[in-house]
Every structure is written in structure tokens, then in C-alpha cells.
Design an enzyme around this catalytic site. Structure first.
Site, PDB file in Angstrom:
ATOM      1  CD  GLU A 299      -3.162  -1.113   2.014  1.00 31.41           C
ATOM      2  OE1 GLU A 299      -3.237  -0.205   2.854  1.00 31.41           O
ATOM      3  OE2 GLU A 299      -4.042  -1.984   1.877  1.00 31.41           O
TER       4      GLU A 299
ATOM      5  CD  GLU B 267      -3.407  -6.123   3.155  1.00 32.89           C
ATOM      6  OE1 GLU B 267      -4.287  -5.399   3.660  1.00 32.89           O
ATOM      7  OE2 GLU B 267      -2.184  -5.888   3.257  1.00 32.89           O
TER       8      GLU B 267
HETATM    9  O1  AHR Z   1      -4.940  -6.040   7.149  1.00 32.60           O
HETATM   10  C1  AHR Z   1      -4.868  -4.868   7.876  1.00 32.60           C
HETATM   11  C2  AHR Z   1      -4.241  -3.722   7.085  1.00 32.60           C
HETATM   12  O2  AHR Z   1      -5.054  -3.377   6.017  1.00 32.60           O
HETATM   13  C3  AHR Z   1      -2.914  -3.993   6.437  1.00 32.60           C
HETATM   14  O3  AHR Z   1      -1.843  -3.861   7.313  1.00 32.60           O
HETATM   15  C4  AHR Z   1      -2.857  -2.953   5.360  1.00 32.60           C
HETATM   16  O4  AHR Z   1      -2.078  -3.349   4.263  1.00 32.60           O
HETATM   17  C5  AHR Z   1      -4.301  -2.732   5.011  1.00 32.60           C
HETATM   18  O5  AHR Z   1      -4.634  -1.382   4.980  1.00 32.60           O
END
Ligand code: AHR
Length: 542
Positions: A213, A346
Site C-alpha cells: 500500500e 488482502e
Molecule cells: O490487514 C490490515 C491492514 O489493512 C494492512 O496492514 C494494510 O495493508 C491494510 O490497509
């Protein structure tokens, strides 16, 4: 004064009447529900033509994510060798056994936002560096679980390593050294240090994340700034493992986090550069993050919710398909041969933290709704398998949409865990197209496809079928016609629960668990009767 008193009395009478009417309505509706017959089964025709095949469903779409966050690592995986909780070199045996059963293909580590503040040297050797974890509650990070412990853990569960290097606050030098430390077979100073720390042979690193990110917690970079950084990491962070010179480590660049223009610009920038990339840098994957949240900050409850919240969350999760298609279309412009994989590393439901838990620990319950959410997303990934060749649910243990919840020596397997277990036959299977009219499930003004399904042939040639009945009120009768095989019967498992918000917890760990289901073919058709709000996986016997 007199008029205030009168209005108070009026108010009181009104409230009493309202409460009485509410009680009366509740009693009436209870009586009606008790006597109501189950809604009639909806009938669906589903055809599978085994002669037509689609893409391979990469087993890596069933990947996991373990970040140094809350009790994801400490207590979830790591209890230390001196713990009374049964462990092997500090890693919980019960967790390892559960994860082995779902054949985890890869684990993404050490983050997340944590990865862009992680310094690998803090987590090796006898003297660990104790730091804070500013992203997740500012708690102590003891660095007891570092490179060797992670590698031991994935070795115990039989998974590959997906390591994310620190692009945000680290340097290319630091990341390059980490990779040399992990992968060099020759007697370099770093390889000798690894051997002295207990592992003479090189580790295998299957996937490498070049930041996380970077448009947000990873340094708030513009696409162009990230691109220039990423090229440097791609060039200099090398994998020296002799066994990985042919089957190489996949380098995964940071990709989009949504569908708005800032994300489409990001994908455009990276993929346009990729199209003209020179010998000196390369990528094999573009990551994408997409959580099912509906409202930010996450405020939906993970337990004790009703049908409207069930429908809202599932409606929102189905947006994953459009998002994948949007970014795949951009990738297709610059990479029509689909060399660069889209890695959804994610994803999952993100709800309000459990009352009483540390808000920075992202601890939530996991309900039947999450099982259905997981099945719908896995099916989306499978249908987009030509481009989506990896995904990592967030997160594996005790964080967000977890497979496992632990509390000291106690462990609970969540409804999502059981979906991943039921889907094991789809790992590396070949997609077979299915056709069906899904029908509609409606709640308030929300409309969803009533049914979802995928079919695939596993690596031994066996045919598997998955059907999700999204409708929480009506069972569904699916008449399956199969072209190309002479089906005799179907057998497998189905997962449902009494309510959309049914959960497994430490007191009642088996509330939502799979049960056997089977059907015999009649006149060439298999008829499967599926419960409301259920996920079903069967194999077809010929
Ligand atoms: O999964 C929790 C968080 O969500 C992670 O650390 C980040 O990459 C995302 O914003």
C-alpha cells in the site's frame, strides 16, 4: 409547568402503548414463525459441459496473510518453546494441524503496514530488538518471531513464503541483504550468519512483495514515485537460491486499493511502464487490496446482526468481480498475454472490533455470513483465473476474517476455515464453465443472485461442483445436467447454520461445521437439495 406535566403524561401513555404493541407484534410473529412451513424450495437448472475447459485455478488464490498485528502472530502462532500450550519450537501444534488440513499454499508476511516499518535484523539472532508497533496499537513488538521462526512455521504447515520487503522506511540495500541472508547457498558472510543462526541451507522464497500500500500507509507515494522505487528493488533484491533459478521467485508490485481514478491511474502507470520494461527490471504480479467494509471506519457488527446487514455485506462483496475486471482490462492493454498476475493479497470482511478488545488489534467474530462471503469471493477469483493467480485472505489468525481464533490454550475453527477446507479440491483444478439462471434473492431494496456456482476438474481428473445458496430463507433444488460424463452420484459436504449470524465460539465451537450431503442421478440428472444460506461442495462419481 402544567402543560409540561400533561405532555409528560401523554408521552408516557404513548410509550406504554408502543411497548405493548411491540410485545404483541413480537408474540404474534413468534407464533407465526413457529407454525410457518419452510419457504418452498426454489428450482434451478444448472448445466456443466465437461468437454469445455477454462483456466487453471491457481492454488495460490487460497493464500493466507499473517501480519504482526494484534494476536495474529503472538499467541496465534507463536507461544514460545516454554509455553504450557503444546508447541514445536515455540509454534502452536493445534494451529499447525488445523492449517495443514486446509493445505495453505502460501503465507504473506510480515505485513501489511507493518512490513514497511520492519527491519529484518531486529528479528534474527540471540538478541532481538524490542520495538513498538505504531500501526497497530503502539504495543511492544518483541521481534521474537522473525525470519527463522516464520520459515519454521511455513515449513511445519507445508506452505510457501510470500515475503514483503520494506520499501517505505527501508532501503534497497537492507532488502537486498535480507534476500541474500535468506537465499544464498555459497559461503557469503550473510549465508554464514544464517547458518550460525541455525539454518545452513538456503530458504526458498516463492513470492516477494515490493512494498505494501505504498499509496497510503507504505509512504503515501505517487504512482510515478513508487514506480521509480519499485524498479530499484526489482533490480537489486535478488534471490540466490540455486533451486529457484529456473522456477523463479515472483516479484509482486504494489497495485490498486479500489476502483476510483487514483487506483486506475496507479494500475495504468505500473502496467504502461511494464510494457516497455528493459532487461534490468521486471515484475510477475500486481497486488490488489479490497476489503468488504461498506462504511469506513468499519462499523458493521461481526456477530448479532440481522438479515439486512447480511444482504448489505454480500452485495458489497460482490463488487470484487467488477474491480478485478476493471483492473484486468487495464492490464490487458499493456500485457495482453497476461504474463503479470493480479494478486488480491488482502481481502475479506472488515467489521467493528469486538467490544472490549483493543481497537488496534482488529479482532472480530466470524459468522456464517463470512463463510458465504468467502465462497462468493473464491468463486470470483476462480472465474477470473486467467489473470488472478494469487489471493491472500486477511488475516489468518485472530485478525479480521480469520480462519482460526485462539484464547490462551483454546482454539476455534471459524466458518471461513471450513469453506477453505471444503475448497481444497479446487486447488490447481481446471475450471469447467457452468450455466444457470441464478434467480434473485431480495431484502429491502437489495437484490442479489440467489445462487452462485463453479465447477472444476481436479489434478486427478475428478469433477467437483460448488454451489452457494445465498438466500437465507428458501432452500434451493438444483437439477444438474452434465454433458461429457455419465454421472451416477454426487457426494460431499454442506455448510450452514441456524442463522445468518451463527458463529463458532470457545463455548460452542461446532455450531457451524460441514455435514455430509449426497445425491443419486436419475434420468441423467443429479438433484441437490441445498439448505438456505449454505455452501456446498460435491464430487461427481461416474
Ligand atoms: O490487514 C490490515 C491492514 O489493512 C494492512 O496492514 C494494510 O495493508 C491494510 O490497509
Amino acid at each position: 409547568m402544567a402543560s409540561t406535566f400533561a405532555s409528560r403524561i401523554e408521552n408516557l401513555i404513548h410509550r406504554v402503548l408502543t411497548v405493548e404493541r411491540g410485545v404483541l407484534l413480537a408474540v404474534l410473529s413468534l407464533a407465526l414463525t413457529a407454525n410457518a412451513p419452510l419457504a418452498a424450495a426454489q428450482k434451478i437448472e444448472l448445466s456443466v459441459d465437461v468437454s469445455k475447459t477454462g483456466a487453471k485455478i491457481d492454488r495460490n488464490i487460497f493464500g493466507q496473510f499473517a501480519e504482526h498485528l494484534g494476536h495474529g502472530i503472538y499467541e496465534g502462532i507463536w507461544v514460545g518453546p516454554d509455553s504450557p500450550i503444546p508447541n514445536t519450537r515455540g509454534i502452536r501444534n493445534d494451529v499447525v494441524a488445523a492449517l495443514k488440513a486446509i493445505k495453505v499454499p502460501n503465507v504473506r508476511w510480515p505485513g501489511g503496514c507493518f512490513a514497511d516499518e520492519y527491519h529484518w535484523r531486529d528479528g534474527i539472532g540471540a538478541q532481538r530488538v524490542v520495538r513498538l508497533n505504531p500501526n497497530w496499537g503502539g504495543v511492544i513488538e518483541p521481534d521474537t518471531f522473525g525470519t527463522h521462526e516464520f520459515m519454521d512455521f511455513i515449513d511445519q504447515i507445508g506452505a510457501d513464503a510470500y515475503v514483503s520487503v520494506n520499501v517505505g522506511s527501508g532501503t534497497p540495500h537492507e532488502a537486498a541483504d535480507w534476500l541474500e541472508y535468506m537465499t544464498a547457498a555459497q559461503q557469503t558472510t550473510l549465508a554464514k550468519e544464517r547458518a550460525a543462526n541455525g539454518h545452513p541451507g538456503p530458504y526458498k522464497i516463492a513470492r516477494l512483495g515490493l512494498g505494501n500500500e505504498s499509496w497510503d500507509c507504505g509512504g503515501n507515494m505517487t504512482p510515478d514515485y513508487y514506480l521509480s522505487q519499485m524498479k530499484i528493488y526489482s533490480r537489486f533484491v535478488r534471490n540466490y537460491n540455486p533451486e529457484q533459478q529456473k522456477q523463479q521467485m515472483l516479484k509482486i508490485a504494489v497495485g490498486p486499493g479500489g476502483g476510483e481514478s487514483r487506483w486506475t491511474d496507479w494500475t495504468e502507470t505500473i502496467m504502461q511502464a511494464y510494457q516497455h520494461h528493459t532487461w534490468s527490471w521486471d515484475i510477475d504480479g500486481l497486488s490488489m487490496h479490497s476489503y468488504t467494509v461498506v462504511k469506513w471506519p468499519p462499523s458493521y457488527k461481526s456477530f448479532d446482526f440481522g438479515e439486512t446487514e447480511y444482504a448489505q455485506i454480500l452485495k458489497s462483496t460482490l463488487e470484487m468481480d467488477d474491480l478485478i475486471k476493471k483492473h484486468s482490462a487495464i492490464m490487458d492493454k499493456y500485457d495482453p498475454q497476461k504474463k503479470v498476475a493480479l494478486i488480491v493479497d488482502e481481502w475479506g470482511g472488515w467489521y467493528a472490533p469486538l467490544p472490549g478488545s483493543h481497537p488496534g488489534f482488529l479482532l472480530q467474530q466470524n459468522s456464517l455470513r463470512d463463510a458465504i462471503l468467502a465462497a462468493l469471493n473464491l468463486n470470483i477469483f476462480a472465474r477470473n483465473a486467467d489473470r488472478v493467480r494469487g489471493a491472500n485472505i486477511a488475516q489468518m489468525i485472530n485478525v479480521l476474517q480469520a480462519m482460526i481464533l485462539t484464547d490462551k490454550e483454546k482454539i476455534v475453527l471459524t466458518p471461513t476455515y471450513y469453506v477453505f477446507k471444503m475448497y481444497v479440491p479446487f486447488q490447481d483444478a481446471t475450471l469447467i464453465p457452468v450455466t444457470f439462471d441464478a434467480g434473485t434473492y431480495a431484502r429491502d431494496d437489495i437484490k442479489l443472485p440467489r445462487v452462485d456456482a463453479i465447477a472444476a476438474k481436479d489434478t486427478t481428473g475428478k469433477l467437483w461442483l460448488e454451489i452457494t445458496n445465498v438466500d437465507p430463507n428458501a432452500p434451493v433444488e438444483v437439477a444438474v445436467s452434465l454433458t461429457g460424463i455419465n454421472a451416477k452420484s454426487a457426494a460431499g459436504e454442506t455448510l450452514t447454520g441456524a442463522k445468518v449470524d451463527s458463529i463458532n465460539n470457545f463455548d460452542a465451537p461446532n455450531t457451524v461445521v460441514p455435514k455430509p450431503i449426497s445425491a443419486k442421478a436419475q434420468s441423467g440428472k443429479l438433484t441437490l437439495k441445498l439448505d438456505p444460506k449454505s455452501v456446498t461442495v460435491v464430487s461427481i462419481e461416474q
